[in-house]
Design an enzyme around this catalytic site. Sequence first.
Site, mmCIF file in Angstrom:
data_model
loop_
_atom_site.group_PDB
_atom_site.id
_atom_site.type_symbol
_atom_site.label_atom_id
_atom_site.label_comp_id
_atom_site.label_asym_id
_atom_site.label_seq_id
_atom_site.Cartn_x
_atom_site.Cartn_y
_atom_site.Cartn_z
ATOM 1 N N GLN A 1 43.016 149.006 132.708
ATOM 2 C CA GLN A 1 42.681 149.962 131.644
ATOM 3 C C GLN A 1 42.368 151.338 132.228
ATOM 4 O O GLN A 1 41.342 151.511 132.892
ATOM 5 C CB GLN A 1 41.451 149.450 130.874
ATOM 6 C CG GLN A 1 40.967 150.380 129.777
ATOM 7 C CD GLN A 1 39.655 149.903 129.164
ATOM 8 O OE1 GLN A 1 38.874 149.224 129.827
ATOM 9 N NE2 GLN A 1 39.415 150.254 127.923
ATOM 10 N N GLY A 2 43.234 152.319 131.977
ATOM 11 C CA GLY A 2 43.023 153.672 132.497
ATOM 12 C C GLY A 2 42.489 154.592 131.416
ATOM 13 O O GLY A 2 43.225 155.457 130.905
ATOM 14 N N TYR A 3 41.227 154.421 131.054
ATOM 15 C CA TYR A 3 40.578 155.295 130.075
ATOM 16 C C TYR A 3 39.684 156.317 130.790
ATOM 17 O O TYR A 3 39.888 157.521 130.719
ATOM 18 C CB TYR A 3 39.700 154.467 129.118
ATOM 19 C CG TYR A 3 40.379 153.891 127.893
ATOM 20 C CD1 TYR A 3 41.717 153.547 127.889
ATOM 21 C CD2 TYR A 3 39.650 153.658 126.729
ATOM 22 C CE1 TYR A 3 42.315 152.986 126.761
ATOM 23 C CE2 TYR A 3 40.237 153.114 125.600
ATOM 24 C CZ TYR A 3 41.566 152.778 125.611
ATOM 25 O OH TYR A 3 42.135 152.238 124.496
ATOM 26 N N SER A 4 38.632 155.797 131.497
ATOM 27 C CA SER A 4 37.578 156.673 132.026
ATOM 28 C C SER A 4 38.075 157.584 133.146
ATOM 29 O O SER A 4 38.967 157.219 133.914
ATOM 30 C CB SER A 4 36.430 155.830 132.585
ATOM 31 O OG SER A 4 35.993 154.916 131.628
ATOM 32 N N ASN B 1 25.549 151.071 126.161
ATOM 33 C CA ASN B 1 24.776 150.577 125.017
ATOM 34 C C ASN B 1 24.127 151.705 124.225
ATOM 35 O O ASN B 1 23.929 151.582 123.011
ATOM 36 C CB ASN B 1 23.743 149.555 125.503
ATOM 37 C CG ASN B 1 24.396 148.222 125.834
ATOM 38 O OD1 ASN B 1 25.633 148.127 125.918
ATOM 39 N ND2 ASN B 1 23.606 147.182 126.022
ATOM 40 N N GLU B 2 23.834 152.820 124.897
ATOM 41 C CA GLU B 2 23.283 153.967 124.150
ATOM 42 C C GLU B 2 24.339 154.493 123.165
ATOM 43 O O GLU B 2 24.033 154.796 122.004
ATOM 44 C CB GLU B 2 22.875 155.099 125.108
ATOM 45 C CG GLU B 2 21.645 154.814 125.959
ATOM 46 C CD GLU B 2 21.935 153.931 127.159
ATOM 47 O OE1 GLU B 2 23.126 153.683 127.462
ATOM 48 O OE2 GLU B 2 20.984 153.464 127.810
ATOM 49 N N GLU C 1 37.670 145.233 122.487
ATOM 50 C CA GLU C 1 37.037 145.047 123.799
ATOM 51 C C GLU C 1 35.566 144.689 123.616
ATOM 52 O O GLU C 1 35.058 143.786 124.256
ATOM 53 C CB GLU C 1 37.165 146.349 124.613
ATOM 54 C CG GLU C 1 36.449 146.303 125.961
ATOM 55 C CD GLU C 1 36.582 147.611 126.754
ATOM 56 O OE1 GLU C 1 37.259 148.534 126.275
ATOM 57 O OE2 GLU C 1 35.999 147.683 127.848
#
Length: 396
Positions: free
Chosen positions: A125-128, A382-383, A243
């Site tokens: 997964q190439g998101y960040s 989670n924030e 996800e």
Amino acid sequence: MNLAFTDEDIAFRDTIRTFIATNYPSRLRAIADRDDLGKEDFLEWHRILGARGWSAPAWPTQYGGPGWGPTQRYIFSEELARAQTIPILPFGINMVGPVIYTFGNQAQKDRFLPPILKGEEWWCQGYSEPGAGSDLASLKTKAERDGDNYIVNGQKTWTTLAQHADWGFFLVRTKADGKPQEGISFLLIDMKTPGITVRPIITIDGGHEVNEVWLENVRVPVSNLVGEENMGWTCAKFLLAHERSGIAGVARSKVGVKRLKELARAETMDGASLIEDPDFARKIAELEIDLTTLEMTELRTLAREQAGEGPGPESSILKIKGTEIQQRLTELAMEAVGNYAAPYVRGFRDYGDNMGVGPDYAHWTAPTYFNTRKTSIYGGSNEIQRNIIAKMVLGL
Ligand SMILES: Cc1cc2nc3c(=O)[nH]c(=O)nc-3n(C[C@H](O)[C@H](O)[C@H](O)COP(=O)(O)OP(=O)(O)OC[C@H]3O[C@@H](n4cnc5c(N)ncnc54)[C@H](O)[C@@H]3O)c2cc1C
């Protein structure tokens, strides 16, 4: 919601249990150290389930799903956790697969879905990016049109197990001006394409699970664009909801509670078993109550999915509570073994041996604790999930 299993459910559970007992490779059972798992080890069980038609429990039957309802899917994941099988990696089955069958064209469905089902191709997964995590829409990796190709340049980070990946799904910027979300596209990239470099990032437990991925003048056919150009944010959000619900990990946490109790039974404090200590027993009870509550929430989500409603913003609740429980489990295990968690040395091969210091089961307590810190960060921190709940669920 009726929670009692019917006779058919019990027969289904027995079928799954027998299948796992008969078909889960004993070779994989023998690999106790996750560091020793190679690409083929991860894929072997996936392939066995794929051959049986069970690798993608949630996919529609027209794309190769088994046609199970929520109860059957719940039983299936319980049985996998109970047998402590290697989990099927989420990147193909839970993430890019649903994006392709929902937004992809026929050629993409024909090309990519069968190998995902069969465990023949590994996805990452190439998101960040270094400057785009929570604020994902600020991503900068650029894709520029050159005839029938895009030329991609940029850097991704935290890319899980990219060192094994055959393919990656990437979010890229195809339009620089306007609203950031409206200039993003969803590209499928062959990881063997010239110009891609994968560099390891070593995590706090000493493991190599995540990577940096550098893309320098990588040529990607325009036919690998999923959906419309500049509409990638829709795919990205859809995928993230899938996800997140997968991250809850209820079935495996139930096994974790069982193990924690065994550990607390074996540990002693002032001559008595730790599980008899009222304070520690209370902590385990609180955890079990939280887990049961989460299980009900997960069942409700499954029932809604069955009724045709995909996972929505409520999946953020599953993500937060599921990962908090996973972390709490490892914190209580650390509390139980105390100083005996200290002797861990990464790469020490004799699993089950705590180097002669304290009980052997203490060997994995510290690395599991450290590794599990990631769960409240990945899949959207989670924030950020709390922000989503405030806005999308509570309407604040
Ligand atoms: C083990 C691991 C595996 C991962 N695997 C992948 C992968 O395979 N592919 C991939 O693309 N990414 C992956 N990620 C990246 C993950 O999705 C990001 O780390 C995550 O989205 C957070 O982004 P960030 O690290 O840039 O932190 P930042 O966005 O910089 O956040 C830093 C801190 O600030 C808080 N924060 C930020 N914005 C807000 C806000 N608006 N309100 C309140 N708090 C806020 C965050 O909660 C966090 O605590 C992985 C991460 C980890 C740790």
